[in-house]
Write an enzyme that holds these catalytic residues in place. Structure first.
Site, PDB file in Angstrom:
ATOM      1  N   CYS A 343      40.697 -22.556  46.027  1.00 43.48           N
ATOM      2  CA  CYS A 343      39.381 -22.958  45.517  1.00 43.48           C
ATOM      3  C   CYS A 343      39.171 -24.467  45.424  1.00 43.48           C
ATOM      4  O   CYS A 343      38.116 -24.952  45.856  1.00 43.48           O
ATOM      5  CB  CYS A 343      39.077 -22.316  44.176  1.00 43.48           C
ATOM      6  SG  CYS A 343      40.231 -21.075  43.640  1.00 43.48           S
ATOM      7  N   ARG A 372      52.699 -18.973  44.474  1.00 43.97           N
ATOM      8  CA  ARG A 372      52.650 -18.811  43.023  1.00 43.97           C
ATOM      9  C   ARG A 372      54.016 -18.422  42.505  1.00 43.97           C
ATOM     10  O   ARG A 372      54.687 -17.582  43.090  1.00 43.97           O
ATOM     11  CB  ARG A 372      51.629 -17.729  42.647  1.00 43.97           C
ATOM     12  CG  ARG A 372      50.229 -18.149  43.016  1.00 43.97           C
ATOM     13  CD  ARG A 372      49.204 -17.163  42.544  1.00 43.97           C
ATOM     14  NE  ARG A 372      47.918 -17.488  43.138  1.00 43.97           N
ATOM     15  CZ  ARG A 372      46.858 -16.703  43.090  1.00 43.97           C
ATOM     16  NH1 ARG A 372      46.926 -15.547  42.454  1.00 43.97           N
ATOM     17  NH2 ARG A 372      45.731 -17.056  43.667  1.00 43.97           N
ATOM     18  N   ASP A 392      40.338 -15.297  51.662  1.00 47.60           N
ATOM     19  CA  ASP A 392      39.683 -15.952  50.536  1.00 47.60           C
ATOM     20  C   ASP A 392      38.344 -16.555  50.941  1.00 47.60           C
ATOM     21  O   ASP A 392      38.257 -17.213  51.969  1.00 47.60           O
ATOM     22  CB  ASP A 392      40.611 -17.067  50.049  1.00 47.60           C
ATOM     23  CG  ASP A 392      40.383 -17.421  48.604  1.00 47.60           C
ATOM     24  OD1 ASP A 392      39.591 -16.721  47.948  1.00 47.60           O
ATOM     25  OD2 ASP A 392      41.008 -18.392  48.126  1.00 47.60           O
ATOM     26  N   LYS A 475      33.160 -11.031  36.209  1.00 50.96           N
ATOM     27  CA  LYS A 475      33.659 -10.610  37.529  1.00 50.96           C
ATOM     28  C   LYS A 475      33.570  -9.107  37.707  1.00 50.96           C
ATOM     29  O   LYS A 475      33.460  -8.355  36.739  1.00 50.96           O
ATOM     30  CB  LYS A 475      35.109 -11.051  37.713  1.00 50.96           C
ATOM     31  CG  LYS A 475      36.061 -10.368  36.743  1.00 50.96           C
ATOM     32  CD  LYS A 475      37.513 -10.595  37.114  1.00 50.96           C
ATOM     33  CE  LYS A 475      38.425  -9.971  36.060  1.00 50.96           C
ATOM     34  NZ  LYS A 475      39.824 -10.018  36.382  1.00 50.96           N
ATOM     35  N   HIS A 521      34.149 -16.720  43.687  1.00 48.31           N
ATOM     36  CA  HIS A 521      35.440 -16.554  44.359  1.00 48.31           C
ATOM     37  C   HIS A 521      35.495 -15.095  44.760  1.00 48.31           C
ATOM     38  O   HIS A 521      35.184 -14.231  43.958  1.00 48.31           O
ATOM     39  CB  HIS A 521      36.634 -16.743  43.427  1.00 48.31           C
ATOM     40  CG  HIS A 521      36.652 -17.986  42.638  1.00 48.31           C
ATOM     41  ND1 HIS A 521      37.540 -18.993  42.890  1.00 48.31           N
ATOM     42  CD2 HIS A 521      35.922 -18.384  41.574  1.00 48.31           C
ATOM     43  CE1 HIS A 521      37.359 -19.958  42.011  1.00 48.31           C
ATOM     44  NE2 HIS A 521      36.387 -19.618  41.196  1.00 48.31           N
TER      45      HIS A 521
HETATM   46 ZN   LIG Z   1      39.013 -19.119  44.331  1.00 48.74          ZN
END
Ligand SMILES: [Zn+2]
Ligand SMILES: [Zn+2]
Length: 646
Positions: A343, A372, A392, A475, A521
């Site tokens: 992002c 991650r 993404d 979301k 996102h």
């Molecule tokens: Zn994102």
């Protein structure tokens, strides 16, 4: 005797005699409910059925049809497990035994270093069945801390829990509650419980594992017994079947058998190398994703895997997400990090150059690889991995354009997931937690109703998760059910009012005013690696023809048919199909068996008649053999199957 009135959850009233219990109320409603009742909920608080009702209370009867009921059932079964272990092993002591998803566990210290094994689990199960057959009542008791310490004098872990008055197990209140059943068994417990052990018929002990007391490796290692418990025989049977099926479908096992990918130890935990066959499937997944995004109006971008710490200070990742990031690399007198998300970089792309309302919605798409940190103990094949690629996208839209964008997005997500063979979806809408959120009320309300309206407009039933949103926006999560009924959370559509602020993103609206875009996102597959793992398990390795690494295996019956078989192979490859040739150097039966373990959709066997007729014997995965099929007809059939992604 005076009467009392209580309310049922549907708002209706019941008159009962004073002193009536939850159980009496259940009986008053009906014999069926009285039989099914496990616990009650009085004014929102869970209680035993024996609790006496007060006038005006709202009472809900909880049965095993609800999650709460099942949880109580599992928790109560854990008590019976502890009771059985303490009876079988004199001197054994017990620590904690909570309900978990699908079941429960209990931690024990068994004297003299005795180790529990699968056989001992059978003995323990037998003892549990005796306790259940005796239908012992669970009786609640309460005591002061001092009295409780006396009751549990032989059980040091229980005493530790009692003394830790501010611990999560026990309320800070002075009254300590416990439950007795049978002649001598007593367990420290907040309750409530099913009325008696007879309610706990459908359970099974699963396995034993080591577990440190309080999860701390400085503490003694205890033996943890896991079990599963259900409301009826069918539920238990179905669950055990799913476990068995899941083991057969385990993507780590299939990835090895089908030569898809591997996790070499010298590569390090949570990292995989993709072999040609696995890579073929992945490439097809990615190609399909690119194709759909291209026609869906997305702009493709690429961003680096490393970035200066400054970027992650601006984005807030170093403040809020640092535990998910790898340690920094020192260079050029600064610190660089592997990116945990794409992002921030997409925000940089948006920010380059002035944007007007005519540029919106701007949909940036990347197959972006992120890193991650996952603790070693939590890694699991492709499902939990340390580096992965997301399909993404970040969509920048005006607030006015949001509803339309979300509606289109939902349709897009569902249609892509369907192409991969998923048919059942469930939707969750997470809303604002007012205590922990940024952005003004009006935009939250507007955005949440945009999400809600989009779901309604598509007739998609959804669950509200109140207060479950991230601090930066509401979301929608989309879960799919796989072939054996397991649910996987795959896609998210996440609104963000925070990053546009942090990166000071703007656009010029139609009246010339500078405005802040809303950022969405959104990932469909989520992680390509995990999605691949889910697909392997969903199809049990038998990918549909469009996605499978090898579509056709060609087998000549004998040496004399090789030339024609090569001819068939050449024609198929010329059509762009992915084929493998199995020479006639082994008996046909053995070759067919070998090919079948590879789960190839079509095995073509060609012999004497085929040579003269220009035909093939078609052995389709899971169907009868068809002989003498003209090669042209087979090619047409496979072409249609691939093109329509059947
Ligand atoms: Zn994102
Ligand atoms: Zn309990």
């Amino acid at each position: 005797m005076t009467d009392i009135t209580v309310l049922l959850p549907d708002g209706s009233e019941r008159k009962l005699h004073e002193g009536a219990t939850v159980s009496d109320l259940a009986l008053d409603v009906g014999e069926g409910l009285a039989k099914a009742a496990l616990i009650g909920e009085v004014n929102g608080e869970e209680v035993d059925l024996s609790v006496v009702l007060s006038d005006g209370a709202t009472v809900n009867i909880v049965t095993s049809d609800s999650d709460k009921g099942l949880e109580t059932l599992r928790h109560s079964t854990a008590h019976v497990l502890a009771q059985a272990v303490l009876e079988i092993y004199p001197g054994a002591t017990f620590a904690i035994g909570p309900p978990i998803e699908h079941g429960f566990y209990y931690d024990f210290a068994i004297p003299d270093g005795a180790t529990l094994s699968d056989e001992t689990l059978e003995d323990i199960e037998e003892k549990m069945k005796e306790i259940i057959a005796a239908d012992q009542a669970f009786i609640r008791g309460e005591a002061s801390v001092q009295e409780a310490l006396e009751i549990f004098v032989d059980h040091p872990y229980k005493c530790e829990i009692i003394q830790a008055a501010d611990s999560s197990e026990i309320d800070a209140a002075e009254v300590i509650s416990f439950y007795r059943n049978g002649t001598g068994f007593v367990d420290l417990c907040r309750g409530p419980h099913v009325p008696s052990t007879g309610k706990l018929q459908h359970f099974k002990l699963m396995n034993v594992a080591g577990a440190y007391w309080r999860g701390d490796e400085k503490n003694p290692m205890l033996q943890r017994i896991y079990g599963t418990a259900w409301a009826n025989k069918k539920q238990l049977k179905d669950h055990l079947f799913r476990l068995e099926e899941a083991a057969k479908r385990d993507h780590r096992k299939l990835a090895n058998e089908l030569d898809l990918l591997s996790f070499p130890s010298e590569l390090g935990g949570g990292l995989a190398v993709w072999h040609p066959k696995g890579s073929q499937v992945r490439k097809l997944m990615e190609d399909y994703s690119r194709e759909r995004h291209e026609s869906g109006g997305y702009k493709f971008v690429y961003t680096p895997h490393l970035a200066n710490a400054e970027l992650f200070h601006t984005s807030g990742h170093l403040d809020f997400y640092s535990e998910g990031m790898y340690p920094p690399m020192e260079m050029d007198n600064g610190e660089y990090y592997l990116k945990p998300m794409n992002c921030p970089m997409h925000c940089l792309i948006y920010r380059a150059g002035t944007k007007s309302y005519r540029d919106l919605p701007l949909r940036l798409f990347e197959l972006g690889t992120v890193y991650r940190y996952e603790r070693a103990g939590t890694l699991h094949g492709l499902m939990r991995i340390r580096g992965f690629t997301q399909d993404d996208a970040h969509i920048f839209t005006s607030e006015e354009g949001l509803a339309e964008e979300i509606a289109g997005l939902l349709e897009f997500v569902v249609s892509v997931l369907k192409a991969f063979g998923f048919e059942e979806f469930s939707f969750n809408l997470s809303t604002r937690d007012p205590e922990k959120s940024v952005g003004d009320d009006q935009i939250w309300e507007h955005a949440t109703s945009a999400l809600e309206e989009a779901l309604n407009a598509h007739g998609l039933p959804f669950q509200m998760k109140l207060g479950d949103a991230a601090f930066y926006g509401p979301k929608i999560d989309i879960d799919v059910s796989d072939a054996i009924g397991r649910s996987w959370q795959l896609s998210t559509i996440q609104l963000d009012f925070n990053l546009p602020e942090r990166f000071d993103l703007r656009y010029i609206d139609s009246s010339g005013e500078r405005k802040r875009p809303v950022m969405i996102h959104r990932a469909l597959m989520g992680s390509i690696e995990r999605f691949f793992g889910v697909l392997v398990e969903h199809y049990a390795g038998a990918f549909p023809a469009w996605l499978t690494p090898i579509q056709v295996a060609v087998l000549p019956v004998a040496n004399g048919h090789e030339e024609y078989a090569k001819d068939v192979l050449g024609k198929l490859e010329g059509e762009g199909f992915r084929c493998e040739f199995y020479r006639a150097d082994n008996p046909l039966g053995k070759r067919i068996r070998d090919v079948k373990t590879q789960k190839i959709p079509y095995v073509l066997v060609v012999g004497g008649d085929d040579v003269s007729n220009g035909s093939v014997g078609v052995n389709a995965r899971g169907s009868e053999v068809e002989r003498g099929v003209p090669l042209t007809a087979f090619i047409e059939r496979l072409r249609t199957e691939v093109d329509t992604r059947q």
